[in-house]
Design a protein around this motif. Structure first.
Motif, PDB file in Angstrom:
ATOM      1  N   GLN A 234       0.826  -1.210   0.000  1.00  0.00           N
ATOM      2  CA  GLN A 234       0.000   0.000   0.000  1.00  0.00           C
ATOM      3  C   GLN A 234       0.862   1.262   0.000  1.00  0.00           C
ATOM      4  O   GLN A 234       0.575   2.225  -0.716  1.00  0.00           O
TER       5      GLN A 234
ATOM      6  N   THR B 208       2.348   1.660  -3.565  1.00  0.00           N
ATOM      7  CA  THR B 208       1.382   2.127  -4.561  1.00  0.00           C
ATOM      8  C   THR B 208       0.895   3.543  -4.259  1.00  0.00           C
ATOM      9  O   THR B 208       0.586   4.305  -5.177  1.00  0.00           O
ATOM     10  N   ALA B 209       0.829   3.889  -2.961  1.00  0.00           N
ATOM     11  CA  ALA B 209       0.439   5.263  -2.619  1.00  0.00           C
ATOM     12  C   ALA B 209       1.486   6.255  -3.116  1.00  0.00           C
ATOM     13  O   ALA B 209       1.149   7.335  -3.628  1.00  0.00           O
TER      14      ALA B 209
ATOM     15  N   ASN C 150      -4.380   2.544  -9.078  1.00  0.00           N
ATOM     16  CA  ASN C 150      -5.417   2.987  -8.136  1.00  0.00           C
ATOM     17  C   ASN C 150      -6.332   1.855  -7.676  1.00  0.00           C
ATOM     18  O   ASN C 150      -6.523   1.667  -6.469  1.00  0.00           O
TER      19      ASN C 150
ATOM     20  N   HIS D 165      -4.434  -0.541  -5.478  1.00  0.00           N
ATOM     21  CA  HIS D 165      -4.196   0.066  -4.160  1.00  0.00           C
ATOM     22  C   HIS D 165      -5.425  -0.084  -3.272  1.00  0.00           C
ATOM     23  O   HIS D 165      -5.317  -0.462  -2.096  1.00  0.00           O
TER      24      HIS D 165
END
Length: 276
Positions: free
Chosen positions: A71, A74-75, A91, A94
């Motif tokens: 997370q 990907t953030a 997105n 995530h």
């Protein structure tokens, strides 16, 4: 000279709206703590394909941390902090990895909140209990921020960082500690019970120390499912004494909580009555 005052950009929510995620954090963290305010329960545990419920918790907690690291990665991609172009799949991946991480916390929460309860026999366990309650507070705060939208830009990354930090704390005080324990193999010999030992007094120690919340022992009317079934294992005196004293494999050490005589007596009680 006029002083510069930090104000949100046009279209952003006022900083007063930060009260909403803070309130969500407080409500959910306190609710988890209140639900966990009970003595350990001896029934209702499950272990799936793990050796016992303690290792189930550690396994799922580790999976949650792996997903939390994904997370974070990907953030950073979503916020354009990585050197590569952001593909369209980042997105939704995530979002779904976050949902999966939350789902993986549920077996852990079930055992911690509804079975084991809030505990504080040591600094580590107290920290774990507090952080465990804070996980759901931090998650509620982050969801509140995501759903309400239009918070100042720094708020969501801070909330995500807080949730990640709390998860790491929970994992470190549980799974990392468990995997670092040295578990001595049973000797396979039923060592004799010393003449000075008092099995009858050990029965009282067994009850007062809460051994029945983790172990099954018919002589003590105990049916705990967290640790090994003592009736099935039938350990010898020395195996029990060493385990109670030093702990290991998920069991805490009782050397600092029970006297040598109490440890001797409870070991004698278990060795004498296990399997009868």
């Amino acid at each position: 000279m006029s002083e510069a005052v930090a104000t949100p950009a046009p279209g952003m929510r006022s900083y007063r709206w930060l009260a909403a995620p803070l309130l969500a954090f407080a409500i959910f963290a306190l609710t988890a703590g209140l639900l966990a305010n009970h003595q350990p329960r001896s029934k209702g545990y499950f272990r799936l394909f793990f050796s016992d419920p303690i290792h189930l918790k550690a396994g799922f907690a580790t999976a949650v941390v792996v997903l939390a690291c994904f997370q974070l990665f990907t953030a950073a991609w979503i916020f354009r902090k990585l050197p590569w172009p952001k593909p369209a799949w980042v997105n939704p991946v995530h979002r779904w990895s976050g949902r999966l991480a939350f789902a993986f916390t549920l077996p852990v929460a079930y055992h911690c909140i509804f079975k084991l309860g809030f505990q504080d026999p040591s600094t580590r366990v107290l920290a774990h209990s507090l952080l465990g309650c804070a996980v759901y507070g931090a998650f509620a705060a982050k969801v509140t921020i995501v759903r309400l939208h239009r918070f100042p830009r720094f708020v969501l990354p801070v909330a995500g960082g807080l949730l990640f930090t709390v998860l790491i704390g929970v994992w470190y005080t549980s799974a990392v500690w468990l995997y670092g324990q040295k578990t001595a193999a049973p000797s396979g010999k039923r060592s004799p019970i010393p003449a000075a030992a008092r099995p009858a007094a050990g029965a009282t120690v067994f009850k007062q120390a809460g051994c029945g919340s983790c172990h099954t022992l018919a002589a003590a009317s105990a049916s705990g499912q967290i640790g090994p079934n003592l009736d099935a294992r039938r350990p010898g005196f020395e195996d029990v004494r060493a385990k109670v004293e030093a702990g290991g494999g998920g069991m805490p050490a009782f050397a600092g909580r029970l006297s040598k005589e109490q440890i001797r007596d409870v070991a004698a009680f278990v060795a004498k009555n296990a399997g009868r």
